[in-house]
Design an enzyme around this catalytic site. Sequence first.
Site: not given
Length: 258
Positions: A66, A109, A112, A132
Site C-alpha cells: 500500500a 497490500g 492482499e 506490515e
Amino acid sequence: MSEYSTITTRTTHRVTTIELNRPEALNALNRQLMEEVLSAARAAETDEDVGAVLLTGSAKAFAAGADITEMAAHSSTSVRQADIFSGWDQLAQLRIPIVAAVRGYALGGGCELAMIADVIIAGESAQFGQPEITLGIIPGIGGTQRLARTVGKATAMDMVLTGRRITAAEAETMGLVSRVVADDDVVTTATDVAEQIAHHPGQAVRLGKEAVLAAFNTPLEQGLHYERRLFETLFDTEDQAEGMAAFTQKRRAEFRHR
C-alpha cells in the site's frame, strides 16, 4: 486502451486486462489506483462480452504494498472515517472471475490484492509477504484472514508476526498460488487461463466462483446444500441445455454466455 492514469486496460477475447501502472512507486496501492481498478473491474462485470478479468503489474512488481506516504498522515479516527480500503472489499465481492498474473514483489497490500483474485499465476521471481509489522501495523485488506484460510495458522502467524517473505515455489506448496511458471510466461499463461474461463458459460462460471467462496464461510453441511441449490439453478439456463446437447450430439458447444 484506457482513460485511467494509474492503470491501463484492454479487452480482447472476452477478457479485460487491468495492468497496474505506477512504475515510480512499484505499483504501490493508493486510493486513486484502488478506485480505478474497481471501476474497470465493474465495467467488465457489466459487459456481456467480457467473461473474466486479468489483473497484472510489471515484471519487477505486481504491487510492492500500500502507499505508505498516503497512509502516514492518518490517525486512528481519520483512517476509520475514510474507510481507505473499502474499494478492495467491493472488488472482492464482484462475481466476475479474476485471474492475477504475479511477477516480482507482491508484498503487503500487493499480496492482499493477489489473494482477492480467484486464480493466481506466479512467476518464478514472485515474492509474497505481509511486512506490515515492520511499520507498526498489521494487514488491513484481508491479509490476516485470507492468508490464514489459505496457508493455515502456523504459516500465517509466521508471515504476519515476522514479516518474512516467501518465494513463488513456497507459495505454490502452501496453496497460496495456483501455478508457478517462468517469468516470461506469466502473462501469457494467465491470459490463457482467463480466456478459458471466459469462454465457458457465464452463469456456471459465476456460480462456481460463488460456491467455492462459500466453502470459506459456511460449515460443510450448509455448504453442500448451497452448492446443490446453485447446481440445480443452472438447469434453467440456455448454456446448460446447449452444453449437454452438444455433448450427446458429439459436437462443439456454442455457448451464449447468458
